[in-house]
Scaffold this active site. Structure first.
Site, PDB file in Angstrom:
ATOM      1  N   HIS A 139      24.318  -7.773 -19.198  1.00 52.20           N
ATOM      2  CA  HIS A 139      23.320  -8.756 -18.761  1.00 52.20           C
ATOM      3  C   HIS A 139      23.251  -8.737 -17.246  1.00 52.20           C
ATOM      4  O   HIS A 139      24.289  -8.666 -16.580  1.00 52.20           O
ATOM      5  CB  HIS A 139      23.738 -10.150 -19.247  1.00 52.20           C
ATOM      6  CG  HIS A 139      22.980 -11.269 -18.593  1.00 52.20           C
ATOM      7  ND1 HIS A 139      21.625 -11.434 -18.734  1.00 52.20           N
ATOM      8  CD2 HIS A 139      23.397 -12.273 -17.784  1.00 52.20           C
ATOM      9  CE1 HIS A 139      21.245 -12.500 -18.046  1.00 52.20           C
ATOM     10  NE2 HIS A 139      22.302 -13.023 -17.449  1.00 52.20           N
ATOM     11  N   GLU A 169       8.619   8.157 -18.578  1.00 55.51           N
ATOM     12  CA  GLU A 169       9.983   8.002 -19.088  1.00 55.51           C
ATOM     13  C   GLU A 169      10.146   6.841 -20.078  1.00 55.51           C
ATOM     14  O   GLU A 169      10.991   6.901 -20.966  1.00 55.51           O
ATOM     15  CB  GLU A 169      10.945   7.701 -17.919  1.00 55.51           C
ATOM     16  CG  GLU A 169      11.417   8.892 -17.143  1.00 55.51           C
ATOM     17  CD  GLU A 169      12.245   9.815 -17.985  1.00 55.51           C
ATOM     18  OE1 GLU A 169      13.420   9.490 -18.224  1.00 55.51           O
ATOM     19  OE2 GLU A 169      11.718  10.842 -18.424  1.00 55.51           O
ATOM     20  N   HIS A 210      14.896 -15.483 -16.272  1.00 50.63           N
ATOM     21  CA  HIS A 210      16.348 -15.381 -16.104  1.00 50.63           C
ATOM     22  C   HIS A 210      16.814 -13.924 -15.956  1.00 50.63           C
ATOM     23  O   HIS A 210      17.410 -13.573 -14.956  1.00 50.63           O
ATOM     24  CB  HIS A 210      17.058 -16.054 -17.290  1.00 50.63           C
ATOM     25  CG  HIS A 210      18.550 -16.044 -17.174  1.00 50.63           C
ATOM     26  ND1 HIS A 210      19.347 -17.070 -17.608  1.00 50.63           N
ATOM     27  CD2 HIS A 210      19.409 -15.123 -16.661  1.00 50.63           C
ATOM     28  CE1 HIS A 210      20.627 -16.785 -17.364  1.00 50.63           C
ATOM     29  NE2 HIS A 210      20.679 -15.604 -16.796  1.00 50.63           N
TER      30      HIS A 210
END
Ligand code: 13P
Ligand code: ZN
Length: 272
Positions: A139, A169, A210
């Site tokens: 994370h 890609e 976030h």
């Protein structure tokens, strides 16, 4: 004496946390990583004999009983792991009943596993059901990817297609696209369960406003996945900074050709 502190696992964790920090994805204590290890892999180390502390997990992790996780500490800075891995990371083992984690190494000045450990463990459980090679959950807070969660609809099809179109890609590296959960409070079992549910179908999950959760078979692969997603988001930011006028783009037919050439299956819900 073979010490875990000198192992390739700790070295790899130091490398990945510092590189992630260096990319600007881990301000302060932002970000966390867990690497699953087995008892067989750890048998060579002489310094893992004693349980130093235990931590309550707050949910049933019995599906991971006996598995070890090298994990970053809560409140610890990715910038510092490379300098003091024995303080800012720890090696824990999930107990037989799945209610606790036992500390065998690290967290020497009293740290505990990341506040996102429920999301990590629930994601490991979910991914192991679809990929026996699952090892890593990572994370972090990649700037451009987070910015997309403000300017774009929180729609998995639309966002996945946008990222695929930003560079050739993208589709090759994440042909299943990216999952998105609603905005939720971090560090809870609820966000863990929601994220893990997405992990059944995706290796990348957006936490709006976030950051990102990504999974993979090793640290390099997982980091590469985040890099590729963030690069696509950066290209979109640059397009907007250059005035946002798109004169030509990768077409759906070209995306299909790409999938064929690289032998990957693009998510049929996103590219028909
Ligand atoms: P921790 O310091 O507990 O790992 O939390 C950092 C973070 O990014 C929370 O989402
Ligand atoms: Zn975070």
């Amino acid at each position: 004496m073979t010490k875990f502190a000198d192992s390739k696992y700790v070295k790899a964790l130091c490398d990945i946390t510092f590189r992630s920090y260096d990319h600007g994805w881990d301000e302060r204590n932002g970000g966390n990583v867990s690497l699953r290890l087995t008892a067989a892999e750890l048998a060579e180390f002489d310094d893992l004999t004693e349980v130093k502390r235990t931590y309550d997990l707050g949910f049933d992790a019995s599906e991971l009983a006996g598995q070890y996780f090298l994990v970053t500490g809560s409140g610890r800075y990715f910038r510092n792991v490379i300098k003091r891995p024995e303080l800012d990371s720890g090696l824990v083992k999930i107990t037989v009943d799945g209610s606790q984690a036992e500390l065998y190494w690290g967290f020497e000045d009293g740290a505990k596993p990341t506040s996102e450990f429920p999301t990590h463990l629930m994601s490991h459980i979910a991914r192991l059901k679809v990929d026996p090679n699952q090892r890593v959950v990572m994370h972090c807070h990649p700037t451009n990817f987070i910015a997309l969660s403000f300017t774009q609809a929180l729609d998995e099809r639309k966002l996945s297609r946008l990222l695929w179109q930003m560079q050739a890609e993208s589709l090759v590296v994440f042909p299943e696209g990216v999952g998105i959960i609603p905005y939720m409070t971090p560090g809870t079992n609820e966000i863990g369960a929601k994220t893990a549910a997405k992990m059944a179908d995706y290796r990348v999950v957006m936490w709006p406003h976030h950051g990102i959760f990504a999974v993979g078979a090793d640290l390099d692969e997982t980091f590469g996945l985040i890099e590729t997603v963030e690069k696509a988001a950066l290209i979109y930011s640059q397009i907007m900074a250059q005035g946002g006028q798109i004169k030509q783009r990768i077409t759906d037919d070209q995306l299909k050709e790409l999938a064929q050439a690289f032998d990957v299956e693009a998510n049929p819900k996103f590219l028909a």
